[in-house]
Design a protein around this motif. Structure first.
Motif, mmCIF file in Angstrom:
data_model
loop_
_atom_site.group_PDB
_atom_site.id
_atom_site.type_symbol
_atom_site.label_atom_id
_atom_site.label_comp_id
_atom_site.label_asym_id
_atom_site.label_seq_id
_atom_site.Cartn_x
_atom_site.Cartn_y
_atom_site.Cartn_z
ATOM 1 N N ARG A 18 0.849 -1.357 0.087
ATOM 2 C CA ARG A 18 -0.110 0.097 0.011
ATOM 3 C C ARG A 18 1.060 1.294 -0.073
ATOM 4 N NH1 ARG A 18 -3.855 -0.756 5.087
ATOM 5 N NH2 ARG A 18 -4.714 -2.667 4.209
ATOM 6 N N VAL B 132 -6.558 3.676 -1.588
ATOM 7 C CA VAL B 132 -5.257 2.915 -1.496
ATOM 8 C C VAL B 132 -4.922 2.722 -0.143
ATOM 9 C CG1 VAL B 132 -2.921 2.150 -1.915
ATOM 10 C CG2 VAL B 132 -4.437 2.792 -3.779
ATOM 11 N N ASP C 224 -6.524 -3.434 -1.858
ATOM 12 C CA ASP C 224 -5.493 -4.432 -1.651
ATOM 13 C C ASP C 224 -5.457 -5.816 -2.186
ATOM 14 O OD1 ASP C 224 -4.594 -2.767 0.471
ATOM 15 O OD2 ASP C 224 -5.461 -3.834 2.310
#
Length: 149
Positions: free
Chosen positions: A24, A123, A129
């Motif tokens: 991430r 995000v 994810d």
């Protein structure tokens, strides 16, 4: 009294980030570069990402930090209908945002910046994810050694 008795000793483990959080953060950093690139494009400037590289000096043998500029390629392009299409990249792979859709259409560059900000928030919140994990596993599979015949 020993020297160690003067110190406050504790039992602690290093806080290791999970691979999901690490991915991430990686995508968020690239989105930040894209936002800066879009702002520079509106202003008519050139944007390059600055990174620090350590080089060993040949004469003294010391390692010194050197700031280098890295070109950032835009993730957007003008589509056939005249609108701006934005694709998300993870490594060399294009992320499929939802099933069958791999781009976001925007009207102009200002809208592109707003769209990039929304995607960056998504995000960070973990909404992509699954897509990031799929792209990451595809990339990792490309680095595995194949069996020889």
């Amino acid at each position: 009294m020993t020297a160690l008795a003067k110190l406050k000793l504790v039992s602690v483990t290093a806080d290791r980030k999970s691979p999901t959080v690490w991915r991430r953060n990686k995508l968020t950093a690239h989105l930040t570069h894209q936002i800066s690139l879009a702002k520079a494009a509106i202003a008519g400037d050139v944007f390059t990402a600055k990174t620090v590289k350590f080089v060993t000096d040949t004469e003294s043998g010391e390692r010194k930090p050197v700031e280098i500029s890295r070109r950032v390629k835009p993730w957007w392009f003008t589509a056939a209908n005249g609108k701006i299409a934005l694709t998300l990249k993870y490594g060399a792979k294009t992320l499929e945002i939802i099933k069958g859709k791999n781009a976001v259409e925007t009207a102009d560059m200002e809208d592109l910046i707003a769209t990039l900000e929304v995607i960056k928030t998504a995000v960070t919140a973990g909404e992509l994810d699954t897509q990031i994990e799929q792209a990451s596993s595809t990339l990792r599979a490309g680095f595995k050694k194949g069996k020889k015949a």
